[in-house]
Design a protein around this motif. Structure first.
Motif, PDB file in Angstrom:
ATOM      1  N   CYS A   1      11.031   0.016  -5.521  1.00 33.95           N
ATOM      2  CA  CYS A   1      10.169   0.725  -6.456  1.00 33.95           C
ATOM      3  C   CYS A   1      10.941   0.872  -7.760  1.00 33.95           C
TER       4      CYS A   1
ATOM      5  N   TYR B   1       1.725  -3.767  -9.111  1.00 33.27           N
ATOM      6  CA  TYR B   1       1.606  -2.435  -8.529  1.00 33.27           C
ATOM      7  C   TYR B   1       0.494  -1.665  -9.224  1.00 33.27           C
TER       8      TYR B   1
ATOM      9  N   ASN C   1      -1.960   2.141  -8.480  1.00 32.14           N
ATOM     10  CA  ASN C   1      -2.072   3.313  -7.615  1.00 32.14           C
ATOM     11  C   ASN C   1      -3.192   4.214  -8.118  1.00 32.14           C
ATOM     12  N   THR C   2      -4.071   4.615  -7.185  1.00 30.15           N
ATOM     13  CA  THR C   2      -5.113   5.594  -7.487  1.00 30.15           C
ATOM     14  C   THR C   2      -4.649   6.951  -7.003  1.00 30.15           C
TER      15      THR C   2
ATOM     16  N   ASP D   1      -7.006   9.694  -0.143  1.00 26.56           N
ATOM     17  CA  ASP D   1      -6.372   8.696  -1.005  1.00 26.56           C
ATOM     18  C   ASP D   1      -7.067   7.357  -0.812  1.00 26.56           C
TER      19      ASP D   1
ATOM     20  N   ASP E   1      -6.056   4.460  -1.748  1.00 27.81           N
ATOM     21  CA  ASP E   1      -5.126   3.377  -1.414  1.00 27.81           C
ATOM     22  C   ASP E   1      -4.598   3.482   0.010  1.00 27.81           C
TER      23      ASP E   1
ATOM     24  N   ASP F   1      -2.544   5.518   1.242  1.00 29.18           N
ATOM     25  CA  ASP F   1      -1.127   5.885   1.333  1.00 29.18           C
ATOM     26  C   ASP F   1      -0.968   7.095   2.246  1.00 29.18           C
TER      27      ASP F   1
ATOM     28  N   GLU G   1       1.703  11.946  -1.993  1.00 35.56           N
ATOM     29  CA  GLU G   1       1.466  10.634  -1.395  1.00 35.56           C
ATOM     30  C   GLU G   1       2.782   9.870  -1.313  1.00 35.56           C
TER      31      GLU G   1
ATOM     32  N   THR H   1       4.297   6.642  -1.943  1.00 34.78           N
ATOM     33  CA  THR H   1       4.049   5.384  -2.644  1.00 34.78           C
ATOM     34  C   THR H   1       5.133   5.215  -3.685  1.00 34.78           C
ATOM     35  N   CYS H   2       5.107   4.129  -4.453  1.00 33.13           N
ATOM     36  CA  CYS H   2       6.157   3.820  -5.421  1.00 33.13           C
ATOM     37  C   CYS H   2       6.240   4.872  -6.512  1.00 33.13           C
ATOM     38  N   ARG H   3       5.183   5.125  -7.188  1.00 33.34           N
ATOM     39  CA  ARG H   3       5.160   6.090  -8.296  1.00 33.34           C
ATOM     40  C   ARG H   3       4.152   7.177  -7.957  1.00 33.34           C
ATOM     41  N   PRO H   4       4.464   8.114  -7.069  1.00 33.49           N
ATOM     42  CA  PRO H   4       3.497   9.109  -6.611  1.00 33.49           C
ATOM     43  C   PRO H   4       3.050  10.032  -7.744  1.00 33.49           C
TER      44      PRO H   4
END
Length: 733
Positions: free
Chosen positions: A499, A535, A537-538, A567, A569, A571, A626, A628-631
């Motif tokens: 990430c 990448y 993200n929602t 979520d 996605d 996640d 969440e 994920t990479c960039r929460p």
């Protein structure tokens, strides 16, 4: 000198023995030095050189006393006894020239000394001295040598300068002289010293010091302060003419190199002074006494070396020929060297004059001539590197042949002038298997791997290089492992996509192949492999069953709330709750979460408690996180308050008539404020006008009949745990 020494050795031995008296003493020379250890501790060393052949063994001391004095005042600071710590033989520079009548031992005395800053702070500095007698009787350049003592003298600075510590170690000078000189031949020796502090050293001849010791008192109990009487030179000799010759003894001011072409036979004493300078200021001085034996040596003829022109038997002519060395003209020169003396061992060496590297090498660097079965002429090749590049300049190189003559070798030198052109060289190439579709598109967690190959057309060893544009590959976990096989190298690039720590999602890796022919780096044009991290993200959503921002409940009235996080996605979601300044349990709250991928639910329960009631408002934060990479954390804050019970104004009756008529016969307080958390009834007290307590109770439903007290006004005190009320109550007749 060639190895015909045995034939002449008896003559030499008779010459030397004839010059010696029946009895000699022991001291050859010596010097002091002072070395810093740590803190205020130094080590004082005395190196004494002893005549191991004719010296008196009884004069070898187990210890010697050194005196420390203040310069300017000559005040004695302390005496120090230095024990003997080592006794070693001084080796001759050429064992073939060793004579049994010349042998010297190095005797070292050493001990620690404390130089405290509050004591050794005189700007004039200090000096150390050791006095010992006597010198060798056979010394011929001073008067009465057998009764002449030696004073070993050392100056050193204060350990404080301008209020700051001043640390200095004095020079450790002069390797011990271990050779003899031949009359009529140039003698030289490197007496240069070393200084651990990097200070400048300056050398000069000095008159050796005699001092106060003599044959009657060869080893004084302690050294005396200066002045120390110098030795007395023989007529015609002086400090600048200590060993007569053409030239007489001299010392190079900056290198410490001794030179003399002695004109007289015998044993000669001489003195050298080494001064130490820091930033142009003299800070110390070391004196060395030593002696040199001059003898008649067998004649030694100088050897000869010739350099032949490439492809020819014609000799190179110094000052006329300039050699052009390169891929077309060849890089090796043929050398021919010889010596007319029998049994000569010859050695070749080179000395660059106006350059440093690269230096050529010999195929044969030494050999014997004119022995049984040996040739009278030796041959060698002097080969230059293919990397030689003088860049148009003319380089000068001395080619030197030296024999093993005694006491010093004879030499012949040919100075070569040459230019050099290196072999042509091509840059290496680099390729990867990362293409052709670039940039590489990856997701977080993917493993990216491809091969990188480097090659060099000239078969030079090649290596691979990897850099990142705007980042270092190691900081993001990218590696390249390479296996070098000469002119070809293969590397494996590996990257587990992480990430990104910033908003950077495009990473450009740059690869080169590099070689270092002739120690000059050559690199291929770079190949750039861009890698795009895809990448998106929602952010998740968080909903609650109660949207009120402020929840107000009484003690005993429980409250429940449900929360749901979603979520798109899918996640992993995690719900948490936290109370400002309290734990959930301290606030009477419980939070039960059911976390999962794409969905998380939770139940929040609250039993209003006095802990929360003590605070005006208590905030609870619900957070949905969440994985994920960039929460994007989602949170909701709700406020909770405990309602206090309502009660009418407290206005107690203040008169009653205890006459049993059924009307106001008792005093009671039915409208007392109710108990709430920390506000509870503690005591009810009634006092007479003179301050005597006449009634007391903790029962809020009490009835007081006056206790038969006379009519009048009495004082009332009602105490709660957090407040109190005061008033009066009247007993009416």
């Amino acid at each position: 000198m060639p190895r015909f020494l045995p034939r002449f050795f008896p003559v030499l031995l008779l010459l030397i023995l004839g010059a010696l008296p029946g009895w000699a003493t022991h001291i050859v020379g010596g010097e002091l030095d002072l070395q810093y250890q740590s803190g205020s501790t130094y080590r004082l060393n005395l190196n004494l050189y002893f005549d191991a052949v004719y010296g008196n063994p009884g004069a070898l001391d187990s210890d010697l006393s050194v005196g420390i004095f203040e310069k300017g005042t000559d005040r004695r600071m302390q005496n120090l006894v230095l024990p003997l710590v080592s006794n070693t033989n001084v080796a001759y520079s050429d064992i073939a020239c060793t004579l049994p009548v010349l042998s010297t031992r190095r005797i070292q005395y050493s001990g620690p000394i404390t130089l405290a800053a509050d004591r050794y702070n005189n700007p004039a500095g200090y000096y150390a001295a050791v006095e010992r007698c006597c010198r060798n009787n056979s010394i011929r350049n001073i008067r009465n040598p057998g009764n002449a003592g030696q004073t070993y003298y050392l100056e050193f600075p204060a350990v404080v300068r301008n209020g700051q510590p001043f640390i200095n170690s004095t020079p450790r000078i002069f390797p011990p002289l271990s050779d003899y000189a031949c009359r009529g031949e140039l003698f030289y020796y490197d007496f240069g010293g070393q200084d651990v502090d990097g200070d400048s050293l300056v050398y000069e001849l000095s008159t050796p010091l005699n001092g106060h010791s003599d044959t009657n008192m060869p080893k004084p109990e302690q050294a005396q302060p200066q002045p120390y009487a110098p030795i007395q030179w023989m007529p015609g000799l002086s400090v600048l003419n200590q060993i007569p010759g053409t030239p007489a003894l001299s010392v190079n001011r900056f290198s410490g190199r001794l030179e003399v072409r002695p004109s007289q036979l015998g044993l000669f004493v001489f003195g050298i002074k080494c001064s130490e300078y820091r930033k142009g200021i003299k800070i110390s001085e070391v004196r060395r006494d030593f002696q040199l034996q001059v003898i008649d040596c067998p004649r030694n003829t100088k050897p000869e070396v010739k350099v032949l022109l490439p492809g020819s038997n014609q000799p190179y002519q110094p000052g006329r020929d300039v050699l052009q060395l390169g891929p077309s003209n060849g890089r090796c020169l043929k050398l021919r060297f010889t010596d007319p003396d029998p049994t000569s061992r010859l050695s070749l060496s080179i000395r660059p004059v106006n350059f440093t590297a690269p230096l050529p090498t010999f195929t044969v660097s030494q050999g014997m001539v004119r022995t049984t079965g040996a040739p009278d002429t030796l041959f060698s090749e002097l080969c230059f590197s293919k990397c030689l590049d003088t860049k148009g300049r003319v380089y000068l190189l001395d080619v030197i042949v030296a024999d093993n003559g005694c006491s010093l070798p004879k030499r012949d030198t040919v100075r070569l002038a040459f230019t050099g052109i290196p072999d042509p060289n091509s840059v290496p190439t680099v390729a990867t298997t990362a293409g052709p579709g670039l940039p590489l598109r990856v997701r977080i967690g993917d493993l990216v791997t491809f091969q990188v190959t480097g090659r060099d057309p000239d078969s030079d060893p090649v290596t691979l290089e990897m850099i990142g544009r705007g980042f270092t590959p190691g900081s993001v976990g990218a590696t390249m492992v390479q296996n070098t096989t000469g002119a070809s190298v293969n590397g494996t690039f590996t990257w587990r996509v992480p990430c990104p720590p910033t908003d950077k999602f495009l990473y450009e890796f740059e690869f080169r192949a590099a070689a270092k022919p002739c120690d000059e780096r050559q690199a291929s044009p770079p190949i750039v492999v861009p890698i795009q991290i895809e990448y998106a993200n929602t952010p998740p959503t968080l909903t609650a069953s109660d949207a009120a921002p402020l929840i107000r409940h009484r003690l005993g009235e429980p409250y429940q709330l449900t929360l749901e996080g979603l979520d798109a996605d899918n996640d992993q979601l995690t719900l948490t709750a936290s109370v400002d300044g309290l734990t959930l349990a301290e606030a009477g709250m419980r939070f039960t979460a059911r976390n999962g991928a794409g969905k998380a639910t939770a139940t929040f329960e609250w039993d209003p408690s006095c802990t929360v009631a003590q605070r005006e408002i208590t905030e609870v934060t619900f957070q949905l996180q969440e994985t994920t990479c960039r929460p994007v954390p989602i949170s909701r804050t709700m406020r909770f308050e405990v309602l206090r019970p309502e009660y009418p104004p407290f206005m107690p009756a203040n008169i009653f008539t205890p006459n049993n008529d059924g009307n106001h016969d008792f005093f009671e307080l039915p409208t007392l404020p109710p108990d709430f958390c920390d506000s509870r009834l503690a005591n009810i007290k009634i006092f007479s006008r003179w301050g005597n307590m006449v009634y007391q109770t903790t029962n809020r439903t009490f009835k007081w009949d006056g206790g038969g007290l006379p009519a009048g006004v009495y004082f009332l005190l009602i105490e709660f745990t957090d407040k109190s009320y005061r008033g009066t109550v009247t007993i009416a007749p």
